[in-house]
Design an enzyme around this catalytic site. Structure first.
Site, short mmCIF file in Angstrom:
data_model
loop_
_atom_site.label_atom_id
_atom_site.label_comp_id
_atom_site.label_asym_id
_atom_site.label_seq_id
_atom_site.Cartn_x
_atom_site.Cartn_y
_atom_site.Cartn_z
N ARG A 1 2.20 -11.59 5.86
CA ARG A 1 3.66 -11.58 5.70
C ARG A 1 4.40 -10.91 6.85
O ARG A 1 5.63 -10.95 6.91
CB ARG A 1 4.03 -10.95 4.35
CG ARG A 1 3.55 -11.84 3.21
CD ARG A 1 4.10 -11.43 1.90
NE ARG A 1 5.56 -11.47 1.85
CZ ARG A 1 6.29 -11.02 0.85
NH1 ARG A 1 5.68 -10.46 -0.18
NH2 ARG A 1 7.59 -11.09 0.86
N ARG B 1 21.29 16.36 -3.98
CA ARG B 1 21.46 14.91 -3.83
C ARG B 1 22.12 14.26 -5.05
O ARG B 1 21.73 14.51 -6.16
CB ARG B 1 20.11 14.25 -3.56
CG ARG B 1 19.58 14.65 -2.23
CD ARG B 1 18.29 13.98 -1.87
NE ARG B 1 17.87 14.49 -0.57
CZ ARG B 1 18.11 13.88 0.58
NH1 ARG B 1 18.71 12.70 0.60
NH2 ARG B 1 17.74 14.43 1.72
N PRO C 1 0.83 -1.21 0.00
CA PRO C 1 0.00 0.00 0.00
C PRO C 1 0.85 1.26 0.00
O PRO C 1 1.80 1.39 0.77
CB PRO C 1 -0.81 -0.10 1.28
CG PRO C 1 -0.44 -1.35 1.94
CD PRO C 1 0.64 -2.02 1.19
N GLU C 2 0.55 2.16 -0.88
CA GLU C 2 1.26 3.43 -0.93
C GLU C 2 0.38 4.53 -0.37
O GLU C 2 -0.75 4.30 0.04
CB GLU C 2 1.67 3.72 -2.38
CG GLU C 2 2.72 2.74 -2.89
CD GLU C 2 3.48 3.30 -4.08
OE1 GLU C 2 3.51 4.53 -4.26
OE2 GLU C 2 4.04 2.49 -4.83
N HIS D 1 -3.59 -15.33 10.46
CA HIS D 1 -2.65 -14.20 10.49
C HIS D 1 -3.26 -12.93 11.10
O HIS D 1 -2.89 -11.83 10.72
CB HIS D 1 -2.10 -13.88 9.11
CG HIS D 1 -1.58 -15.07 8.37
ND1 HIS D 1 -0.47 -15.77 8.80
CD2 HIS D 1 -2.03 -15.72 7.28
CE1 HIS D 1 -0.26 -16.78 7.97
NE2 HIS D 1 -1.19 -16.78 7.05
#
Ligand SMILES: [Zn+2]
Length: 278
Positions: free
Chosen positions: A126, A159, A2-3, A107
């Site tokens: 996970r 950077r 998920p972003e 889970h």
């Protein structure tokens, strides 16, 4: 994974459903990985608290809590009345609001019983997701939807790393992940391997606008996750943002029909058009 847009969607969904409810009791599973704060501290902080609101900070879901904790009556170590429960979904984590009679999924690492009779469950096959409690939570980097142009330019100006890696580094800017970094770079016409320091002010301005547009579009569509997680309702089904480059290796560019290229940068796939992006 998920972003930001997915986390924003989930946080908004949870805010609608559980704000104002009270956490009566907390059950935590025996797997240590999901617990970033000690189990006893999580229980002590959450039990008896009212959920004042749910919001997204970076890629975290933040539950703002208030009210006297029930534990205070039992003369346990006192906890401040205002605290936050922080959930990071990791790769496969999800937060589900459901009825207690619903089968507990495999889970499941945490179950919060709410005064309304419902349960808030954290499920994560996970186990890259993390649960913690704190006060005054702040994201490690700058929020991409709130940063101003000049600040954004400053974050990336000196950077030496490729711009794609700099976007994925959560310290300067927090919450931009792989999919939206690729999509933003495409819309800005910048190749992922370009060194951040080589970008002109104009290019950084285009990137700034692209990041905002891409994230806002995705939030409007309810996130665009391609992994198997579920929203706060326990229902599948995010709309899919039409990715212009992400996951489209060898497919024709939607602008110029050149096949989309894929390179690996900092261990992550990067997709771009060799003609539209310089
Ligand atoms: Zn192109």
């Amino acid at each position: 994974m998920p972003e930001l847009p997915e986390v924003e969607t989930i946080a908004r969904g949870l805010d609608k459903r559980v704000t104002g409810d009270r956490i009566e009791s907390v059950w935590l599973g025996s797997k240590p990985e999901p617990l970033k704060s000690p189990a006893a501290e999580i229980v002590r902080t959450l039990e008896g608290k009212r959920i004042a609101g749910v919001r997204r900070v970076g890629k975290h879901i933040v539950f703002d809590l208030d009210g006297e904790p029930a534990a205070a009556k039992k003369k346990a170590k006192p906890v401040p009345a205002k605290a936050q429960w922080i959930v990071h979904l990791g790769m496969t984590g999800r937060v589900v609001v459901c009825e207690p009679r619903e089968e507990v999924a495999k889970h499941t690492h945490a179950i919060l019983q709410l005064k309304s009779g419902r349960e808030l469950r954290f499920v994560d096959p996970r186990r890259f997701g993390r649960l913690s409690v704190t006060q005054g939570f702040e994201a490690p980097g700058t929020e991409p939807l709130q940063v101003e142009l000049e600040k954004f330019v400053q974050l990336f100006k000196g950077r030496k790393t490729p711009i794609k890696s700099a976007l994925l580094n959560q310290k300067p800017l927090s919450g931009v992940g792989n999919i939206y970094a690729d999509e933003s770079l495409f819309r800005a016409g910048i190749r992922p391997r370009r060194r951040a320091a080589s970008l002109t002010h104009e290019e950084l301005r285009r990137l700034y606008l692209a990041v905002q547009v891409v994230l806002k579009e995705a939030i409007a569509l309810g996130g665009s996750s391609i992994s198997d997680y579920v929203d706060a309702d326990g229902e599948e089904g995010f709309f899919q943002l039409q990715h212009r480059v992400y996951g489209r290796e060898r497919e024709p560019c939607l602008v110029c029909k050149t096949p989309i290229k894929r390179v690996v940068l900092s261990g992550r796939s990067s997709h771009y058009c060799g003609k539209c992006q310089k």
